[in-house]
Design a protein around this motif. Structure first.
Motif, short mmCIF file in Angstrom:
data_model
loop_
_atom_site.label_atom_id
_atom_site.label_comp_id
_atom_site.label_asym_id
_atom_site.label_seq_id
_atom_site.Cartn_x
_atom_site.Cartn_y
_atom_site.Cartn_z
N LEU A 29 0.85 -1.18 0.00
CA LEU A 29 0.00 0.00 0.00
C LEU A 29 0.88 1.24 0.00
CD1 LEU A 29 -2.72 -1.09 2.60
CD2 LEU A 29 -2.83 -1.18 0.11
N HIS A 30 0.78 2.03 -1.04
CA HIS A 30 1.60 3.23 -1.15
C HIS A 30 0.80 4.31 -1.87
CE1 HIS A 30 2.11 2.21 -5.39
NE2 HIS A 30 2.48 0.99 -5.03
N ASP A 31 1.35 5.52 -1.90
CA ASP A 31 0.64 6.64 -2.53
C ASP A 31 1.29 7.06 -3.84
OD1 ASP A 31 2.96 7.73 -1.59
OD2 ASP A 31 2.01 9.32 -0.41
N MET A 32 2.14 6.20 -4.43
CA MET A 32 2.75 6.53 -5.71
C MET A 32 1.75 6.37 -6.85
SD MET A 32 6.61 4.89 -5.58
CE MET A 32 6.12 3.29 -4.92
N ASP A 33 1.75 7.30 -7.81
CA ASP A 33 0.95 7.10 -9.01
C ASP A 33 1.74 6.21 -9.96
OD1 ASP A 33 2.85 8.70 -10.33
OD2 ASP A 33 1.62 10.50 -10.19
N ASP A 34 1.16 5.85 -11.10
CA ASP A 34 1.81 4.92 -12.01
C ASP A 34 3.15 5.43 -12.50
OD1 ASP A 34 -0.19 3.11 -11.75
OD2 ASP A 34 -0.90 3.19 -13.81
N GLN A 35 3.22 6.71 -12.80
CA GLN A 35 4.47 7.27 -13.31
C GLN A 35 5.58 7.17 -12.28
OE1 GLN A 35 4.20 11.39 -14.51
NE2 GLN A 35 6.19 11.38 -15.52
N GLU A 36 5.28 7.48 -11.03
CA GLU A 36 6.27 7.39 -9.96
C GLU A 36 6.66 5.94 -9.71
OE1 GLU A 36 4.97 11.21 -7.18
OE2 GLU A 36 3.84 9.33 -7.06
N LEU A 37 5.66 5.05 -9.71
CA LEU A 37 5.91 3.64 -9.45
C LEU A 37 6.81 3.03 -10.52
CD1 LEU A 37 5.29 0.94 -7.98
CD2 LEU A 37 3.27 0.73 -9.45
N ILE A 38 6.50 3.28 -11.80
CA ILE A 38 7.29 2.73 -12.89
C ILE A 38 8.72 3.28 -12.84
CG2 ILE A 38 7.57 2.68 -15.39
CD1 ILE A 38 5.39 0.82 -14.41
N TRP A 39 8.85 4.56 -12.54
CA TRP A 39 10.19 5.17 -12.44
C TRP A 39 10.99 4.51 -11.33
CZ3 TRP A 39 12.33 7.89 -8.27
CH2 TRP A 39 13.56 8.52 -8.52
N ARG A 40 10.35 4.31 -10.18
CA ARG A 40 11.04 3.70 -9.04
C ARG A 40 11.44 2.26 -9.36
NH1 ARG A 40 13.63 1.43 -6.31
NH2 ARG A 40 13.75 1.25 -4.04
N ALA A 41 10.56 1.49 -9.96
CA ALA A 41 10.84 0.09 -10.26
C ALA A 41 11.92 -0.04 -11.33
CB ALA A 41 9.57 -0.62 -10.71
N SER A 42 11.95 0.88 -12.28
CA SER A 42 12.93 0.80 -13.36
C SER A 42 14.35 1.02 -12.86
CB SER A 42 12.61 1.82 -14.45
OG SER A 42 12.78 3.15 -13.97
N MET A 43 14.49 1.55 -11.64
CA MET A 43 15.80 1.79 -11.05
C MET A 43 16.29 0.60 -10.23
SD MET A 43 15.30 5.73 -9.81
CE MET A 43 16.96 5.83 -9.17
N SER A 44 15.56 -0.50 -10.26
CA SER A 44 15.96 -1.69 -9.51
C SER A 44 17.29 -2.21 -10.04
CB SER A 44 14.89 -2.78 -9.65
OG SER A 44 13.68 -2.37 -9.06
N PRO A 45 18.10 -2.82 -9.17
CA PRO A 45 19.41 -3.33 -9.60
C PRO A 45 19.30 -4.30 -10.76
CG PRO A 45 19.22 -3.37 -7.22
CD PRO A 45 17.86 -3.03 -7.74
N ARG A 46 20.12 -4.10 -11.79
CA ARG A 46 20.11 -4.95 -12.96
C ARG A 46 21.23 -5.99 -12.93
NH1 ARG A 46 17.34 -2.03 -17.40
NH2 ARG A 46 16.40 -0.18 -16.47
N ILE A 47 22.09 -5.90 -11.93
CA ILE A 47 23.20 -6.84 -11.81
C ILE A 47 22.73 -8.07 -11.04
CG2 ILE A 47 25.55 -7.17 -10.97
CD1 ILE A 47 25.92 -4.15 -11.09
N PRO A 48 22.77 -9.26 -11.63
CA PRO A 48 22.24 -10.45 -10.97
C PRO A 48 23.07 -10.93 -9.79
CG PRO A 48 23.28 -11.04 -13.05
CD PRO A 48 23.26 -9.53 -12.99
N GLU A 49 24.37 -10.56 -9.75
CA GLU A 49 25.21 -11.00 -8.63
C GLU A 49 25.11 -9.99 -7.50
OE1 GLU A 49 26.43 -10.69 -11.76
OE2 GLU A 49 26.26 -12.81 -12.28
N TYR A 50 24.57 -10.42 -6.36
CA TYR A 50 24.40 -9.53 -5.22
C TYR A 50 25.54 -9.70 -4.23
CZ TYR A 50 19.66 -8.72 -6.92
OH TYR A 50 18.59 -8.37 -7.70
N PRO A 51 26.07 -8.62 -3.65
CA PRO A 51 27.22 -8.71 -2.73
C PRO A 51 26.79 -9.06 -1.30
CG PRO A 51 26.61 -6.43 -3.02
CD PRO A 51 25.69 -7.23 -3.91
N PHE A 52 25.74 -9.82 -1.15
CA PHE A 52 25.26 -10.21 0.17
C PHE A 52 24.42 -11.47 0.02
CE2 PHE A 52 22.64 -6.86 -1.69
CZ PHE A 52 21.41 -7.49 -1.81
N ARG A 53 24.23 -12.15 1.12
CA ARG A 53 23.42 -13.37 1.09
C ARG A 53 21.94 -13.00 1.02
NH1 ARG A 53 24.85 -17.69 5.55
NH2 ARG A 53 23.37 -18.79 4.22
N ARG A 54 21.23 -13.66 0.16
CA ARG A 54 19.80 -13.41 0.03
C ARG A 54 19.12 -14.70 -0.41
NH1 ARG A 54 18.65 -12.47 -5.49
NH2 ARG A 54 16.83 -11.18 -5.12
#
Length: 279
Positions: A28-53
């Protein structure tokens, strides 16, 4: 001379550790579609993460109202907390009066109206993907309907998906009137007829493809503008996008089986209403 220590005290923010940063965000958040898509598009694109997950599978339900088969899904998910996340995109007019299963409690994302065959179906899918991408532990993304059922247990499904090196998007060239015949020449040169593809709406994909879809500012606008009426964007956008950009990374098949034996989209056996999940 200003009081330096006092100034530093005012601007210093509390340290946010990695554990806090990786915490799954509230759906549940107050982002509109434009804000949401912008935020999600900035997600890490590198598949190797420097931490355990521990990778999770995002189960994304595109529904008209409640998830009617929620009791079955609750049994499917039982005992596997931390390995999955759930997102539900329902019609905004649905008031939630139907008894809600605990596993789906507070999993409805901010949604908009969706109509069968309309380009807003793709907008809803991108909205689901964008919300799921905000959780950095989500590694695989599955689109489902309120009538989907799993045909294997959770462990089998989870293992199959997280160890797969492909995304499962059905892609094929249909030369008939319901394939190439739906192509709008106004999409050229962004999309040519030779690139145009068809496939099932229901998909399963990895994080890289999901990020590229929510970041797409080239092909999706062309669909919004020119794929209307009998074009049926939900059958063409993702197959065409995958064909152009991820041909070698897609299995060219869907993991969702649909019984079409009793007719087309206007009958109870439609893809929208009858879409059992098969792995």
């Amino acid at each position: 001379m200003p009081n330096v220590k006092a100034f530093e005290a005012n601007v210093t923010k509390p340290h946010i550790g990695l554990k806090e940063y990786l915490k799954p965000p509230n759906v549940l958040h107050d982002m509109d579609d434009q804000e949401l898509i912008w935020r999600a598009s900035m997600s890490p694109r590198i598949p190797e993460y420097p931490f355990r997950r521990v990778p999770k599978v995002a189960f994304m339900f595109l529904t008209k109202g409640p998830v009617l088969l929620a009791p079955l899904w609750e049994k499917f998910f039982k005992g596997h907390q931390g390995l999955y996340s759930i997102y539900v995109h329902s019609n905004p007019s649905y008031n939630g009066s139907y008894p809600e299963s605990p596993v789906f409690h507070d999993r409805r994302i901010p949604s908009r109206e969706v109509r069968w065959g309309n380009v807003n179906m793709i907008e809803a899918e991108r909205r689901l993907l964008a919300n799921a991408l905000l959780d950095m532990s989500n590694e695989r993304f599955v689109l489902l309907s309120e009538s989907c059922i799993p045909l294997h247990n959770f462990s089998t499904v989870y293992s199959y998906l997280v160890h797969s090196r492909e995304s499962f998007v059905q892609v094929y060239d249909d030369p008939s009137s319901v394939g190439r015949g739906r192509y709008n020449s106004r999409m050229y040169p962004k999309i040519s007829l030779s690139q145009w593809r068809k496939g099932s709406q229901w998909f399963e994909m990895d994080r890289r493809l999901a990020i590229e879809i929510v970041s797409d500012k080239k092909y999706f606008p062309a669909f919004q503008k020119h794929c209307r009426g009998s074009c049926y964007a939900d059958e063409h956008y993702l197959p065409t996008f995958a064909n152009i950009n991820f041909g070698a990374k897609s299995s060219n098949r869907s993991l969702t089986w649909v019984d079409w034996s009793r007719g087309g989209p206007t009958l109870p056996s439609s893809q929208e209403l009858m879409s059992p999940l098969s792995f």
